[in-house]
Design an enzyme around this catalytic site. Structure first.
Site, PDB file in Angstrom:
ATOM      1  N   TYR A  38       0.837  -1.197   0.000  1.00 38.59           N
ATOM      2  CA  TYR A  38       0.000   0.000   0.000  1.00 38.59           C
ATOM      3  C   TYR A  38       0.873   1.249   0.000  1.00 38.59           C
ATOM      4  O   TYR A  38       1.794   1.382   0.799  1.00 38.59           O
ATOM      5  CB  TYR A  38      -0.874  -0.020   1.251  1.00 38.59           C
ATOM      6  CG  TYR A  38      -2.047   0.904   1.192  1.00 38.59           C
ATOM      7  CD1 TYR A  38      -3.264   0.478   0.690  1.00 38.59           C
ATOM      8  CD2 TYR A  38      -1.938   2.220   1.616  1.00 38.59           C
ATOM      9  CE1 TYR A  38      -4.338   1.327   0.621  1.00 38.59           C
ATOM     10  CE2 TYR A  38      -3.021   3.075   1.547  1.00 38.59           C
ATOM     11  CZ  TYR A  38      -4.216   2.623   1.053  1.00 38.59           C
ATOM     12  OH  TYR A  38      -5.280   3.473   0.991  1.00 38.59           O
ATOM     13  N   HIS A 194     -10.971   5.817   6.701  1.00 37.38           N
ATOM     14  CA  HIS A 194      -9.903   4.887   6.370  1.00 37.38           C
ATOM     15  C   HIS A 194      -9.597   3.902   7.504  1.00 37.38           C
ATOM     16  O   HIS A 194      -8.693   3.082   7.373  1.00 37.38           O
ATOM     17  CB  HIS A 194      -8.617   5.640   6.024  1.00 37.38           C
ATOM     18  CG  HIS A 194      -8.619   6.180   4.623  1.00 37.38           C
ATOM     19  ND1 HIS A 194      -8.610   7.520   4.336  1.00 37.38           N
ATOM     20  CD2 HIS A 194      -8.630   5.546   3.422  1.00 37.38           C
ATOM     21  CE1 HIS A 194      -8.622   7.694   3.025  1.00 37.38           C
ATOM     22  NE2 HIS A 194      -8.631   6.519   2.440  1.00 37.38           N
ATOM     23  N   ARG A 224      -4.437   8.303  -8.569  1.00 38.11           N
ATOM     24  CA  ARG A 224      -3.708   7.116  -8.157  1.00 38.11           C
ATOM     25  C   ARG A 224      -4.555   5.914  -8.539  1.00 38.11           C
ATOM     26  O   ARG A 224      -5.759   6.039  -8.795  1.00 38.11           O
ATOM     27  CB  ARG A 224      -3.433   7.116  -6.659  1.00 38.11           C
ATOM     28  CG  ARG A 224      -4.675   7.033  -5.797  1.00 38.11           C
ATOM     29  CD  ARG A 224      -4.335   7.132  -4.318  1.00 38.11           C
ATOM     30  NE  ARG A 224      -3.661   5.954  -3.828  1.00 38.11           N
ATOM     31  CZ  ARG A 224      -4.267   4.936  -3.213  1.00 38.11           C
ATOM     32  NH1 ARG A 224      -5.565   4.963  -3.027  1.00 38.11           N
ATOM     33  NH2 ARG A 224      -3.586   3.912  -2.769  1.00 38.11           N
ATOM     34  N   ASN A 226      -5.822   2.127  -7.343  1.00 32.97           N
ATOM     35  CA  ASN A 226      -5.960   1.196  -6.238  1.00 32.97           C
ATOM     36  C   ASN A 226      -6.583  -0.075  -6.819  1.00 32.97           C
ATOM     37  O   ASN A 226      -7.137  -0.056  -7.911  1.00 32.97           O
ATOM     38  CB  ASN A 226      -6.838   1.791  -5.143  1.00 32.97           C
ATOM     39  CG  ASN A 226      -6.716   1.039  -3.844  1.00 32.97           C
ATOM     40  OD1 ASN A 226      -5.768   0.287  -3.633  1.00 32.97           O
ATOM     41  ND2 ASN A 226      -7.685   1.232  -2.955  1.00 32.97           N
ATOM     42  N   GLU A 266      -9.368   0.636  -9.318  1.00 31.91           N
ATOM     43  CA  GLU A 266     -10.000   1.934  -9.141  1.00 31.91           C
ATOM     44  C   GLU A 266      -9.048   3.009  -9.620  1.00 31.91           C
ATOM     45  O   GLU A 266      -7.935   3.139  -9.104  1.00 31.91           O
ATOM     46  CB  GLU A 266     -10.309   2.182  -7.662  1.00 31.91           C
ATOM     47  CG  GLU A 266     -11.381   1.266  -7.105  1.00 31.91           C
ATOM     48  CD  GLU A 266     -11.611   1.486  -5.625  1.00 31.91           C
ATOM     49  OE1 GLU A 266     -12.580   0.932  -5.098  1.00 31.91           O
ATOM     50  OE2 GLU A 266     -10.812   2.200  -4.977  1.00 31.91           O
ATOM     51  N   TYR A 317      -7.581  -8.397   4.279  1.00 33.53           N
ATOM     52  CA  TYR A 317      -8.348  -7.151   4.171  1.00 33.53           C
ATOM     53  C   TYR A 317      -9.122  -7.101   2.857  1.00 33.53           C
ATOM     54  O   TYR A 317     -10.286  -6.703   2.822  1.00 33.53           O
ATOM     55  CB  TYR A 317      -7.401  -5.958   4.273  1.00 33.53           C
ATOM     56  CG  TYR A 317      -8.038  -4.656   3.876  1.00 33.53           C
ATOM     57  CD1 TYR A 317      -9.108  -4.138   4.598  1.00 33.53           C
ATOM     58  CD2 TYR A 317      -7.587  -3.941   2.766  1.00 33.53           C
ATOM     59  CE1 TYR A 317      -9.715  -2.950   4.227  1.00 33.53           C
ATOM     60  CE2 TYR A 317      -8.175  -2.763   2.393  1.00 33.53           C
ATOM     61  CZ  TYR A 317      -9.244  -2.268   3.114  1.00 33.53           C
ATOM     62  OH  TYR A 317      -9.834  -1.095   2.739  1.00 33.53           O
ATOM     63  N   LYS A 318      -8.486  -7.507   1.784  1.00 31.94           N
ATOM     64  CA  LYS A 318      -9.144  -7.460   0.490  1.00 31.94           C
ATOM     65  C   LYS A 318     -10.065  -8.659   0.267  1.00 31.94           C
ATOM     66  O   LYS A 318     -10.734  -8.736  -0.756  1.00 31.94           O
ATOM     67  CB  LYS A 318      -8.098  -7.364  -0.629  1.00 31.94           C
ATOM     68  CG  LYS A 318      -7.345  -6.017  -0.642  1.00 31.94           C
ATOM     69  CD  LYS A 318      -6.272  -5.971  -1.715  1.00 31.94           C
ATOM     70  CE  LYS A 318      -5.442  -4.689  -1.670  1.00 31.94           C
ATOM     71  NZ  LYS A 318      -6.169  -3.505  -2.192  1.00 31.94           N
TER      72      LYS A 318
END
Lengths: 360, 181, 317
Positions: A38, A194, A224, A226, A266, A317-318
């Site tokens: 990240y 977040h 950016r 993601n 994204e 997390y994903k």
């Protein structure tokens, strides 16, 4: 964008989404290196970049008509996917102006904006809309100004108010999100919304990102990329509908992995809005099945290496744990171990034919 | 460093010397007042749990019939309150959530509101699938009283809603869109 | 896509009018593309000058015309500054070329708050002229208290003549008791915004805290007019260049003159965008951004206003 749209696509069961070769080659592949962690990875949002999806303020592609139709259906099912707090009214108009100016300038064959003082005429040819309205007068539009415009654009949008040295998510339209809820996060500060992201707080990334964004200047947008992964070409992977899509994560097998597992990217672009001093987050979602990514040799090898070596905390997390092994196994057979060029560009103009995707 | 947390900020209560008037609201009489020298302009509002109670505005401690009764009066009080007030609250998660919402709605900021750690472990949880609210959830999971989803509770709190997020993610339904239900 | 406008918005002075003996209003007309919409509380950085030198000064934007053709600023004739404002007062006539290098907002309206009390002194009224327009448009409740010298009262009365008299109060006597009464009567939701000389803001801030305003509800914007000092030299570690900073130059101006792409935004020590790491030497901090600990550490500098206590500084540029 050649002006032709896939108008009969379905982003829910039974799924029916096609990607032309051109659409695959313009995909904003998110991995410039063979490993991922990240990071802020912010760059100026200028009309340039290694893939064509980065070349416009708001990207319009062959899925435009179908995505807008899916968005309308989600909003009809759940109107709380669009919420704007009352003090964001000026930011709504800022958004209308930015979107209409940008789209009519970048795609003059599809959109037109005629301005006569505050009397505006908006023409959206793909959606067959012509609207006369008075800029600044919400009563002259069929719904709130932000909702009116965001319905005519691919991707999600949120409006951030800037006050007290922080950014507050005080409005948005969110129908193609990676497992977060606008109705839940509405009104939260940058740190609050977040909170669920692992590790990033300890790394100080959010501190730096917030400081950077508080200084974002009008006319100097940034972007950016993601990413996460999604089973099926499903735009609406919301917590609200987790009961509908969550179970799909257990449905991946070696036989269907190429078609079912999608890399979800994204393209996040951020704009300072001039009248309100708010910040617009544009979160444009691209979905491409790993079988299509495999048609670009550089991308399939890189995706293999990134996923193989991914930090377990990010895997959790994903929500990738239930199908990551099958995906890595599929890609590993296609990775010849060659050294890959840095950057996200595909390094080819011609895709490997689907029939030639034989394991090495 | 940025506080990347969405939870209600709670901590031991202490009188804020920057305030000029101080209002302590509590859900039960045994909850202790903030520490430090007690300011002269200090009022305590306490939930009495008795339908016969009448708050006496001339007293430094006033009693209210229920938490709802107190919160209702709090909204009225804040609507006419002047600058310089500091608000302190003690009670369970549901009570604290409601006090924070009332203070937020009145235009108070986090610097003017202080919340004690909740007195019971239970949390307030919203089912993200159907918006049913559940009070005093002691565990990491529950069955939604509205739609039956088996919810796990995320460590993510919405101050605007006044609840944690409950999502059916630990045990997604066996049936998917494709297999049909 | 909006392109970075590194060259800014070219413009000329269209009209000049005195406000008080020390304040002058300038209307500035865009000569190429129109000025962008501007949020209340924004400042622009304006570049102007003559054959001898160019100034780049920040001024609050009082108003923008709806069509974007015009911006209005009010400039104070500042004694002892580096002279940009003095130049405008002396040479700023219609037709003078002036470039708007950038517009940013370090003093935005807290739109979520329903009630605002605004306190200004002298030229500090300028951001609040745009605030009041915006607040009228948004339906927010506000009251402006403006402090001026008795002999300026008439001039400010004229400047504010179009405003709702119930929302504007002029004071020509800084009476602490009266200010305390005014502030203590504010509702609990009120946000206080102030702008004026340092002494004025220190006074208002102290009275506000005394009646119980929490620090986060007291908003201000502090610009520093860059002031000269002893000449010094900066050595740039990355590029290997050495740059001399004259007694009347700013460090930022000197870097730009040497062709260095130094970061910057407000040019008034208010935003922190021009912060650069100091590798050796002792900075002379003159900004309003760095915390005490950062000043004491001495390992960074805001190039737009700060200077050096040592003959040379080495910067990470």
């Amino acid at each position: 964008m050649d002006g032709r749209f896939n108008t009969d696509e379905s982003y829910r069961f039974p799924y029916a989404v096609r990607n032309s070769d051109a659409a695959i080659l313009r995909f904003p592949f998110p991995f410039p290196e063979d490993s991922y962690m990240y990071s802020m990875n912010v760059e100026p949002h200028v009309p340039a970049g290694p893939v064509a999806s980065l070349h416009h303020a708001f990207d319009i592609d062959e899925h435009y008509v179908s995505e807008c139709r899916e968005k309308a259906r989600i909003l009809a099912e759940d109107p709380e996917r669009c919420l704007v707090l009352p003090h964001m009214r000026q930011a709504e108009w800022d958004f209308v102006e930015l979107a209409m100016d940008s789209l009519s300038r970048d795609y003059p064959d599809l959109f037109a904006l005629d301005r006569d003082g505050d009397r505006w005429r908006w023409t959206n040819r793909p959606l067959e809309i012509t609207q006369d309205f008075v800029f600044g007068n919400a009563g002259t539009l069929p719904c709130g100004p932000f909702e009116y415009m965001a319905r005519q654009m691919q991707g999600d949008f949120t409006l951030q108010d800037q006050r007290d040295g922080d950014l507050w998510m005080d409005g948005g339209m969110v129908t193609s999100q990676a497992d977060w809820s606008l109705k839940f996060d509405l009104g939260m500060s940058f740190g609050q919304w977040h909170a669920p992201v692992p590790k990033a707080p300890q790394m100080g990334i959010f501190d730096r990102a917030l400081r950077f964004l508080l200084m974002l200047r009008h006319g100097h947008p940034v972007r950016r990329l993601n990413w996460t992964m999604t089973i099926n070409p499903r735009l609406d992977t919301s917590p609200e509908n987790f009961t509908i899509w969550g179970g799909d994560r257990g449905s991946v097998t070696a036989d269907n992995v190429a078609d079912k597992v999608h890399l979800r990217v994204e393209l996040q672009s951020l704009f300072r809005l001039p009248r309100s001093n708010a910040i617009l987050f544009s979160v444009r979602c691209y979905l491409l099945p790993v079988g299509a990514i495999a048609r670009v040799p550089k991308w399939r090898s890189r995706l293999h290496r990134v996923l193989r070596d991914l930090d377990p905390a990010l895997v959790a997390y994903k929500g990738l744990d239930r199908y990551l092994p099958q995906t890595v196994a599929f890609l590993s057979r296609l990775d010849d171990g060659a050294v890959l060029s840095p950057g996200i560009q595909p390094d080819t103009a011609i895709l490997i034919a689907v029939d030639d995707l034989v394991p090495r | 460093m940025l506080n990347a947390s969405s939870l209600l900020p709670v901590g031991p209560l202490r009188f804020d010397e920057g305030g000029r008037r101080h209002l302590f609201v509590r859900q039960a009489p045994q909850l202790s007042v903030p520490s430090g020298p007690v300011p002269t302009a200090m009022t305590t509002w306490t939930v009495g749990g008795d339908s016969r109670v009448l708050p006496d505005p001339s007293e430094h401690e006033q009693f209210f019939r229920s938490a709802a009764h107190l919160l209702d009066r709090l909204a009225w009080r804040l609507a006419t309150e002047r600058v310089g007030l500091r608000l302190y609250a003690a009670g369970d998660d549901t009570f604290l959530s409601a006090v924070a919402l009332t203070g937020d709605a009145a235009g108070m900021t986090g610097e003017e509101m202080y919340l004690a750690p909740p007195v019971q472990g239970g949390r307030r949880v919203i089912c993200i699938h159907c918006s049913t609210m559940h009070d005093d959830v002691a565990d990491e999971g529950l069955s939604c009283a509205g739609c039956g989803a088996v919810l796990s509770v995320r460590s993510h709190y919405s101050r605007r809603i006044g609840a944690y997020m409950g999502v059916a993610e630990s045990a997604p339904p066996v049936g998917t869109e494709e297999t049909g239900r | 896509m909006m392109m970075p406008r590194s060259t800014g918005y070219p413009a000329v002075i269209a009209d000049v009018a005195p406000v008080t003996p020390t304040l002058r209003r300038f209307d500035i007309r865009a000569t190429a593309q129109p000025f962008p919409p501007v949020s209340a509380g924004s400042h622009g950085v304006f570049a102007f000058g003559d054959a001898v030198r160019t100034w780049k000064n920040p001024y609050s934007i009082v108003a923008r015309s709806d069509d974007g053709s015009m911006l209005r600023i009010i400039v104070r004739l500042a004694q002892g500054s580096r002279g940009g404002s003095a130049f405008l007062h002396g040479q700023g006539r219609p037709g003078l070329e002036i470039t708007v290098l950038g517009i940013a907002n370090l003093f935005p309206v807290v739109r979520k708050a329903r009630r605002h009390i605004l306190l200004s002194a002298g030229v500090g009224i300028t951001p609040f002229l745009s605030y009041m327009d915006a607040m009228d448009g948004m339906g927010l409740a506000y009251c402006l208290h403006h402090y001026c010298r008795p002999e300026e009262r008439q001039a400010f009365h004229a400047l504010l003549a179009d405003r709702d008299p119930g929302r504007v109060v002029l004071h020509d006597d800084p009476d602490t008791g009266r200010l305390s009464e005014i502030l203590a009567a504010e509702p609990v939701s009120s946000r206080l915004s102030m702008c004026g000389p340092d002494g004025f803001m220190n006074w208002v801030g102290a009275v506000a805290r005394d009646v119980g305003f929490s620090p986060g509800k007291i908003h201000s914007e502090r610009f520093s007019a860059p002031e000269g000092g002893a000449a010094f030299r900066v050595d740039l570690a990355r590029s290997g260049l050495s740059v001399s900073v004259g007694p009347e130059d700013t460090l930022l101006d000197a870097l730009e003159a040497a062709g260095i792409e130094a970061p910057c935004l407000c040019r008034g020590g208010a935003c922190g965008a021009c912060r650069v790491a100091v590798l050796s030497g002792v900075p002379d901090h003159r900004d309003h951004v760095l915390a005490e600990a950062e000043r004491a550490a001495g390992d960074c500098i805001l190039t737009c206003v700060s200077r050096a206590r040592t003959a040379t500084l080495t910067l990470d540029l």
